[in-house]
Design an enzyme around this catalytic site. Structure first.
Site, PDB file in Angstrom:
ATOM      1  N   LYS A  62       0.837  -1.205   0.000  1.00 47.70           N
ATOM      2  CA  LYS A  62       0.000   0.000   0.000  1.00 47.70           C
ATOM      3  C   LYS A  62       0.868   1.249   0.000  1.00 47.70           C
ATOM      4  O   LYS A  62       0.668   2.159  -0.810  1.00 47.70           O
ATOM      5  CB  LYS A  62      -0.909  -0.031   1.223  1.00 47.70           C
ATOM      6  CG  LYS A  62      -2.101   0.879   1.124  1.00 47.70           C
ATOM      7  CD  LYS A  62      -2.897   0.844   2.428  1.00 47.70           C
ATOM      8  CE  LYS A  62      -3.739  -0.417   2.546  1.00 47.70           C
ATOM      9  NZ  LYS A  62      -4.293  -0.588   3.902  1.00 47.70           N
ATOM     10  N   ARG A  82      -3.057   3.549   8.543  1.00 46.18           N
ATOM     11  CA  ARG A  82      -3.390   2.359   7.757  1.00 46.18           C
ATOM     12  C   ARG A  82      -2.297   1.303   7.815  1.00 46.18           C
ATOM     13  O   ARG A  82      -1.119   1.617   7.886  1.00 46.18           O
ATOM     14  CB  ARG A  82      -3.606   2.766   6.291  1.00 46.18           C
ATOM     15  CG  ARG A  82      -4.443   4.025   6.126  1.00 46.18           C
ATOM     16  CD  ARG A  82      -4.516   4.475   4.673  1.00 46.18           C
ATOM     17  NE  ARG A  82      -5.231   3.532   3.834  1.00 46.18           N
ATOM     18  CZ  ARG A  82      -5.344   3.659   2.513  1.00 46.18           C
ATOM     19  NH1 ARG A  82      -4.761   4.687   1.892  1.00 46.18           N
ATOM     20  NH2 ARG A  82      -6.005   2.759   1.817  1.00 46.18           N
ATOM     21  N   GLY A 119      -8.064  -6.654   4.434  1.00 49.40           N
ATOM     22  CA  GLY A 119      -8.992  -6.647   5.564  1.00 49.40           C
ATOM     23  C   GLY A 119      -8.503  -7.400   6.803  1.00 49.40           C
ATOM     24  O   GLY A 119      -9.226  -7.502   7.787  1.00 49.40           O
ATOM     25  N   MET A 174      -5.723  -6.754   8.709  1.00 54.15           N
ATOM     26  CA  MET A 174      -5.148  -5.913   9.766  1.00 54.15           C
ATOM     27  C   MET A 174      -6.025  -4.677   9.957  1.00 54.15           C
ATOM     28  O   MET A 174      -7.051  -4.539   9.327  1.00 54.15           O
ATOM     29  CB  MET A 174      -3.715  -5.536   9.397  1.00 54.15           C
ATOM     30  CG  MET A 174      -2.784  -6.739   9.471  1.00 54.15           C
ATOM     31  SD  MET A 174      -1.095  -6.330   9.080  1.00 54.15           S
ATOM     32  CE  MET A 174      -1.149  -6.043   7.346  1.00 54.15           C
ATOM     33  N   ARG A 177      -3.633  -1.845  -6.266  1.00 51.23           N
ATOM     34  CA  ARG A 177      -2.881  -3.109  -6.176  1.00 51.23           C
ATOM     35  C   ARG A 177      -3.331  -3.997  -7.324  1.00 51.23           C
ATOM     36  O   ARG A 177      -4.364  -3.743  -7.948  1.00 51.23           O
ATOM     37  CB  ARG A 177      -3.141  -3.794  -4.837  1.00 51.23           C
ATOM     38  CG  ARG A 177      -4.612  -4.160  -4.660  1.00 51.23           C
ATOM     39  CD  ARG A 177      -4.874  -4.808  -3.305  1.00 51.23           C
ATOM     40  NE  ARG A 177      -6.313  -4.774  -3.034  1.00 51.23           N
ATOM     41  CZ  ARG A 177      -6.867  -4.675  -1.838  1.00 51.23           C
ATOM     42  NH1 ARG A 177      -6.107  -4.574  -0.780  1.00 51.23           N
ATOM     43  NH2 ARG A 177      -8.165  -4.662  -1.696  1.00 51.23           N
ATOM     44  N   HIS A 226      -4.290 -45.434  -7.420  1.00 46.50           N
ATOM     45  CA  HIS A 226      -4.614 -45.907  -8.768  1.00 46.50           C
ATOM     46  C   HIS A 226      -5.745 -45.073  -9.368  1.00 46.50           C
ATOM     47  O   HIS A 226      -5.656 -44.592 -10.501  1.00 46.50           O
ATOM     48  CB  HIS A 226      -5.014 -47.382  -8.703  1.00 46.50           C
ATOM     49  CG  HIS A 226      -5.413 -47.960 -10.026  1.00 46.50           C
ATOM     50  ND1 HIS A 226      -6.720 -47.979 -10.467  1.00 46.50           N
ATOM     51  CD2 HIS A 226      -4.673 -48.502 -11.020  1.00 46.50           C
ATOM     52  CE1 HIS A 226      -6.753 -48.531 -11.674  1.00 46.50           C
ATOM     53  NE2 HIS A 226      -5.526 -48.857 -12.028  1.00 46.50           N
ATOM     54  N   SER A 247      13.953 -42.534 -21.373  1.00 42.35           N
ATOM     55  CA  SER A 247      12.777 -41.823 -20.888  1.00 42.35           C
ATOM     56  C   SER A 247      12.680 -42.100 -19.401  1.00 42.35           C
ATOM     57  O   SER A 247      12.557 -43.251 -18.985  1.00 42.35           O
ATOM     58  CB  SER A 247      11.535 -42.314 -21.629  1.00 42.35           C
ATOM     59  OG  SER A 247      10.406 -41.723 -21.048  1.00 42.35           O
ATOM     60  N   CYS A 293       8.371 -39.241 -18.661  1.00 40.16           N
ATOM     61  CA  CYS A 293       6.945 -39.490 -18.839  1.00 40.16           C
ATOM     62  C   CYS A 293       6.318 -39.798 -17.494  1.00 40.16           C
ATOM     63  O   CYS A 293       7.010 -39.899 -16.502  1.00 40.16           O
ATOM     64  CB  CYS A 293       6.697 -40.609 -19.834  1.00 40.16           C
ATOM     65  SG  CYS A 293       7.696 -42.051 -19.575  1.00 40.16           S
ATOM     66  N   TYR A 333      12.227 -33.782 -24.051  1.00 38.00           N
ATOM     67  CA  TYR A 333      10.766 -33.622 -24.017  1.00 38.00           C
ATOM     68  C   TYR A 333      10.192 -34.038 -22.670  1.00 38.00           C
ATOM     69  O   TYR A 333      10.845 -34.717 -21.878  1.00 38.00           O
ATOM     70  CB  TYR A 333      10.094 -34.427 -25.134  1.00 38.00           C
ATOM     71  CG  TYR A 333      10.190 -35.932 -24.979  1.00 38.00           C
ATOM     72  CD1 TYR A 333       9.261 -36.632 -24.235  1.00 38.00           C
ATOM     73  CD2 TYR A 333      11.215 -36.651 -25.604  1.00 38.00           C
ATOM     74  CE1 TYR A 333       9.346 -38.008 -24.085  1.00 38.00           C
ATOM     75  CE2 TYR A 333      11.312 -38.023 -25.470  1.00 38.00           C
ATOM     76  CZ  TYR A 333      10.372 -38.699 -24.702  1.00 38.00           C
ATOM     77  OH  TYR A 333      10.457 -40.058 -24.547  1.00 38.00           O
TER      78      TYR A 333
HETATM   79  P1  ADP Z   1      -7.607  -2.250   4.119  1.00 38.04           P
HETATM   80  O1  ADP Z   1      -6.188  -2.597   3.957  1.00 38.04           O
HETATM   81  O2  ADP Z   1      -8.313  -3.087   5.100  1.00 38.04           O
HETATM   82  O3  ADP Z   1      -8.304  -2.107   2.813  1.00 38.04           O
HETATM   83  P2  ADP Z   1      -7.294   0.608   4.150  1.00 38.04           P
HETATM   84  O4  ADP Z   1      -6.102   1.167   4.781  1.00 38.04           O
HETATM   85  O5  ADP Z   1      -7.277   0.513   2.669  1.00 38.04           O
HETATM   86  O6  ADP Z   1      -7.622  -0.800   4.814  1.00 38.04           O
HETATM   87  O7  ADP Z   1      -8.525   1.485   4.615  1.00 38.04           O
HETATM   88  C1  ADP Z   1      -9.862   1.090   4.406  1.00 38.04           C
HETATM   89  C2  ADP Z   1     -10.669   2.214   3.790  1.00 38.04           C
HETATM   90  O8  ADP Z   1     -10.598   3.368   4.560  1.00 38.04           O
HETATM   91  C3  ADP Z   1     -10.176   2.638   2.437  1.00 38.04           C
HETATM   92  O9  ADP Z   1     -10.682   1.834   1.437  1.00 38.04           O
HETATM   93  C4  ADP Z   1     -10.718   4.050   2.315  1.00 38.04           C
HETATM   94  O10 ADP Z   1     -12.032   3.998   1.848  1.00 38.04           O
HETATM   95  C5  ADP Z   1     -10.684   4.515   3.745  1.00 38.04           C
HETATM   96  N1  ADP Z   1      -9.529   5.393   3.951  1.00 38.04           N
HETATM   97  C6  ADP Z   1      -8.295   5.059   4.328  1.00 38.04           C
HETATM   98  N2  ADP Z   1      -7.491   6.149   4.375  1.00 38.04           N
HETATM   99  C7  ADP Z   1      -8.255   7.191   4.022  1.00 38.04           C
HETATM  100  C8  ADP Z   1      -8.014   8.572   3.849  1.00 38.04           C
HETATM  101  N3  ADP Z   1      -6.810   9.123   4.080  1.00 38.04           N
HETATM  102  N4  ADP Z   1      -9.036   9.354   3.466  1.00 38.04           N
HETATM  103  C9  ADP Z   1     -10.247   8.817   3.241  1.00 38.04           C
HETATM  104  N5  ADP Z   1     -10.543   7.529   3.364  1.00 38.04           N
HETATM  105  C10 ADP Z   1      -9.562   6.698   3.739  1.00 38.04           C
HETATM  106 MG    MG Z   2      -7.850  -1.006   1.290  1.00 39.37          MG
END
Ligand code: ADP
Ligand code: MG
Ligand code: MG
Length: 900
Positions: free
Chosen positions: A39, A109, A118, A120, A365, A481, A790, A856, A876
């Site tokens: 990220k 984040r 999702g 962490m 990503r 088998h 072979s 083979c 081969y």
């Molecule tokens: P995850 O890795 O679980 O997707 P994120 O770090 O991407 O967590 O955060 C989840 C959501 O929070 C993002 O999809 C975004 O919608 C919102 N978010 C995160 N940072 C910001 C920010 N700086 N401004 C506005 N929304 C944010």
């Molecule tokens: Mg995200």
């Protein structure tokens, strides 16, 4: 609250731990995933590209390691670096952390090297307290927005950092809405949110015994520590186990200026894929929520709206699209999507927010996609010039390609799963259950579609397996088998479904509390190992033009030839259709299991004299010759490797009192005689007994018959095709050069005889299957007599490990669990077997520099094994017909990777 800062580990010479981004610049880039997490690295890269990214900074994964090293404390030296980064943000945005007139709000984040969606934690809207919320209200002239944001912050912070169950907050909000008669959050006004904030704070104080923290720096450091801490939450640990992500990679923490999708009806938050991830179609695919923040999408309280007009038309739910509602933001997003695809050379999965009509990019990503989409995207992107053809070929997962070649369960279909076994051979099939192989053949002849259910299978069941559309067994592993034969035939198979109970006498099957009888319909899914009640709807495989294109590119890159293992004309046709360049293994014994042939075969085996044996063999000659004519004709001049009879003879004889009596009667011999013969042939360890070359040395008349059938067929096919037909005759299980010499001499003598009779000359080769450690070590000697090698990796694995393929299932599972072995050596080539192969290649080529060497059987279709075969310079690989496309792709990837 206890300090999260460590007193130890001092300031001197701390490495760089903080990397800023924003305003068209960044300290890091896409290359820094290891340090900044996916990220953080991609936010930096987007910023460098000049895309609208809210400014921020990333604390590196090294700090995560330090955090855990110091007993979950953050190093003191981090503090000034963070302060400096905050000052940089203030310079760009004018907002400062804790400034009552212009408060800076940030998100905190998580993000590791590998995506763990999702798993962490994240904290949004940090920077609010009772003072700054008022400042925010004044600044934005929107009290409702300010308090909506504050309540979001309190709930999230309490959940993530203070460990208070978020359900308690939801309960407060629900009760309040019920009381006031509100349905949706946007209906609540400023005063309502103010009231909710008061109740939330009271809840925190009650749960925590102290008030919600008003000190913004305490909030910030609390959140940073909590996000680092979430690397070790149970969810994240489980996810890493499942995806083989090392525990010591750690997460980075990104702190980023908040942008607000909850600022009215010209604000929004959403997700977009740059192409459709399930079909691969090149059009934006996504959804968004108006007047909302990120977590609202996940909460699923409101139905998101379609992104594009096209999606709106297709969905028919009447909700307006972003394209129509916020055309400017949409246009910017669309352009950003195209740019990011180009930069990352792959499908992107993007998170964005629109604040008062202006677009912000929050994450990008590589997107997950279906196999079908992966194929289309790879081919399209290469055609569009975004990636090269090499990259397209390298981007496909060969193992997944398998899915495209078999019918699959409709993912939307409802189904009752009765049991789960091993996913032994991919594809789904539905039919009536039968419990007996002959019955399967019989019912098929009457037009039924059948699934063969057996406790386990043996060579006697092969015809029945062929007649069935799918096979399920209750015993045996991935190389039992049933599994091996089913994969070879391309029949879906679920093996070793231990919770299924089969009663062969009563012809019933019990599973998942249900008893099924012969003729009841079931569906099996050999890709997931499921046994399902009734008939489930399926998707038929369609080999698209894209598939053909990718295969063509792959063929252009690969060095290894790809052949198929094929025993019957039907197999050979499949092999050719899937692009095989010859037959690498034709096992002649399978030809003898068919009903009328096995009688002649048994007569041959029961014969007490060579004379009688020759007589029985004479009956087999024409049928065998006919088989070969067909094979040669189908392969139209491509090489065909025919292996002489390999299994111990008793495999052709009946087992069990009843079967013995039946056969004795059919053959007109006494039960006693038959039993005596079976006894004579029985061995304690048939796998290591009189089979392969050993059998051929003792029964030279078998060699003569088979060689004659091959040569006469070659002459016939040659006439028909007007092309050269050069059979490759393979002698199995040779350990000593003299064995090969003796058998070869018989073959040569037969060739001379046929040449003389037909007044023609023959072209052919004699080689050996290298499948014993001794043969690998003595390859220099054996190579003097062999025109090709072979490797038979199944037997080579068995004899290297001293491990019986048929019995290993019992304990290999436990071995894997205990970490004694990491892969089933019958599925993925073992290193020691690989070493022996290397020795075999070196010593063989030392006497015969351009000795043709193949591999083979099962391993021939395994992508990893193919990579190894490329490295040691094999000529081969040969695998089951249905795996030929997988092998072609894997071989191309192996060549490309080897060149790098
Ligand atoms: P995850 O890795 O679980 O997707 P994120 O770090 O991407 O967590 O955060 C989840 C959501 O929070 C993002 O999809 C975004 O919608 C919102 N978010 C995160 N940072 C910001 C920010 N700086 N401004 C506005 N929304 C944010
Ligand atoms: Mg995200
Ligand atoms: Mg063998």
């Amino acid at each position: 609250m206890e300090s999260v800062m460590s007193q130890a580990g001092e300031v001197e010479a701390a490495p760089r731990w903080v990397f800023t981004f924003g305003d068209g610049r960044a300290d890091g880039s896409a290359e820094d995933k290891e340090l900044l997490g996916g990220k953080g690295a991609h936010l930096a890269e987007m910023s460098r590209l000049g895309l609208p990214v809210p400014p921020g900074f990333t604390i590196s994964t090294e700090v995560c390691a330090a955090y855990y090293e110091h007993g979950r404390k953050l190093p003191e030296a981090l503090k000034p670096m963070v302060d400096e980064a905050l000052a940089k943000i203030a310079k760009i945005t004018g907002a400062r952390f804790g400034d009552i007139d212009n408060p800076l709000l940030v998100s905190v984040r998580s993000g590791g090297r590998a995506s763990m969606p999702g798993m962490m934690d994240t904290v949004l809207n940090l920077g609010l307290n009772d003072q700054t919320v008022e400042g925010l209200a004044r600044l934005t002239d929107d009290r409702r927005f300010a308090y909506d944001t504050y309540r979001r912050f309190i709930q999230m912070y309490a959940d993530v950092v203070l460990g208070i169950d978020h359900g308690l907050f939801e309960e407060i909000l629900e009760n309040y809405k019920n009381l006031k008669g509100f349905e949706l959050d946007p209906e609540l006004g400023a005063e309502d949110w103010l009231e909710i904030v008061a109740r939330y704070k009271a809840l925190v104080e009650k749960e925590l015994g102290e008030p919600f923290p008003q000190d913004l720096h305490e909030q910030l450091w609390g959140a940073i520590a909590a996000v680092f801490g979430s690397w070790q939450n149970a969810r994240a640990i489980a996810y890493r186990r499942l995806h083989d992500i090392p525990d010591d990679w750690g997460t980075a923490v990104t702190i980023q200026t908040m942008v607000f999708g909850n600022k009215g009806n010209n604000s929004a938050t959403g997700v977009v894929f740059t192409r459709n991830p399930s079909t691969g179609t090149n059009e934006l695919f996504g959804e968004f929520l108006l007047n909302a923040q990120g977590e609202d999408v996940v909460a699923g309280l409101r139905t998101p709206q379609p992104l594009t007009e096209k999606e709106r038309a297709a969905s028919g739910n009447g909700k307006e699209s972003l394209e129509a509602l916020l055309p400017e933001a949409f246009a910017t997003l669309k352009a950003a999507c195209a740019e990011l695809e180009k930069r990352f050379r792959d499908l992107q999965d993007i998170e964005f927010t629109v604040q008062e009509g202006k677009l912000f990019m929050l994450q990008t990503r590589s997107g997950k996609r279906s196999t079908q989409a992966a194929l289309k995207i790879a081919v399209d992107m290469a055609r569009e010039g975004i990636i090269t053809e090499e990259e397209a070929v390298l981007s496909m997962n060969p193992a997944q390609l398998d899915q495209l070649l078999h019918p699959t369960l409709d993912p939307n279909a409802e189904m009752t799963v009765l049991a789960k076994g091993l996913p032994a051979s991919p594809g789904a099939a539905a039919g009536e259950i039968v419990f007996d192989a002959d019955e399967a053949v019989h019912m098929k002849a009457q037009g039924h579609t059948v699934i063969l259910a057996r406790i386990e299978t043996s060579p006697e069941d092969v015809q029945g397996m062929h007649a069935a559309v799918g096979i399920i067994t209750t015993r045996g592993g991935m190389t039992s088998h049933a599994a091996v034969v089913a994969r070879g035939m391309g029949r879906p198979c679920v093996a070793g479904a231990a919770s299924v109970h089969i009663d062969l006498e009563r012809e019933t099957l019990e599973a998942g509390g249900v008893t099924l009888h012969k003729g009841d319909v079931v569906t099996i899914d050999g890709s997931s190992g499921k046994l399902i009640k009734g008939r489930v709807t399926m998707r038929q495989p369609e080999l698209s033009e894209d598939f053909a294109t990718l295969m063509k590119w792959a063929d252009g890159f690969r060095r290894l030839e790809v052949r198929a293992n094929a025993d019957t004309p039907a197999d050979a046709r499949h092999a050719r259709d899937f692009g095989a360049e010859g037959i690498g293994l034709c096992r002649t014994e399978h030809m003898f299991f068919q009903e009328h042939r096995i009688v002649a075969m048994r007569e041959m085996i029961l014969a007490e004299s060579q004379e009688a044996r020759r007589k029985a063999l004479a009956e087999l000659l024409p049928v065998q010759r006919q088989d070969f004519i067909e094979l040669f004709e189908i392969m139209a001049g491509q090489p065909v490797t025919i292996r002489l009879l390999d299994p111990p003879l008793h495999e052709f004889l009946p087992h069990g009192e009843e079967a013995i009596a039946d056969v004795a009667e059919a053959m007109g011999v006494s039960v006693a005689l038959l039993k005596r013969r079976i006894n004579v042939l029985s061995e304690f360890n048939p796998m290591l007994g009189q089979r392969g070359a050993r059998l051929l040395v003792s029964y030279p008349e078998i060699v003569e018959m088979q060689a004659r059938a091959i040569f006469e067929a070659a002459i016939e096919a040659r006439k028909e095709l007007h092309a050269r037909v050069t059979p490759e005759i393979m002698v199995p299980l040779v350990a000593v050069k003299a064995e090969l010499d003796i058998v070869k001499e018989r073959i040569t003598a037969t060739a001379r005889a046929v040449e003389k009779e037909r007044e023609t000359s023959l072209a052919y080769q004699v080689g050996t299957m290298v499948e014993l450690p001794r043969a690998c070590l003595m390859a220099g000697e054996i190579g003097q007599s062999a025109e090709f090698f072979s490797f038979g990796t199944n037997d080579l694995t068995q004899t290297t490990f001293g491990l019986s393929r048929d019995d290993a299932g019992r304990f290999l599972g436990e071995y894997a669990e205990k970490g004694i072995i990491h892969h089933d050596p019958f599925m993925t080539l073992d290193v020691a077997v690989g070493e022996l192969m290397k020795i075999g290649v070196e010593r063989g080529r030392a006497v015969h520099p351009d000795l043709k060497i193949g591999v083979c059987v099962e391993h021939g279709g395994d992508p990893e094994t193919i990579g190894f075969c490329e490295k040691i310079g094999l000529t081969y690989v040969s695998c089951s017909p249905y795996r030929v496309p997988v092998a072609r792709l894997a071989a191309a990837q192996a060549t490309l990777k080897n060149q790098r």
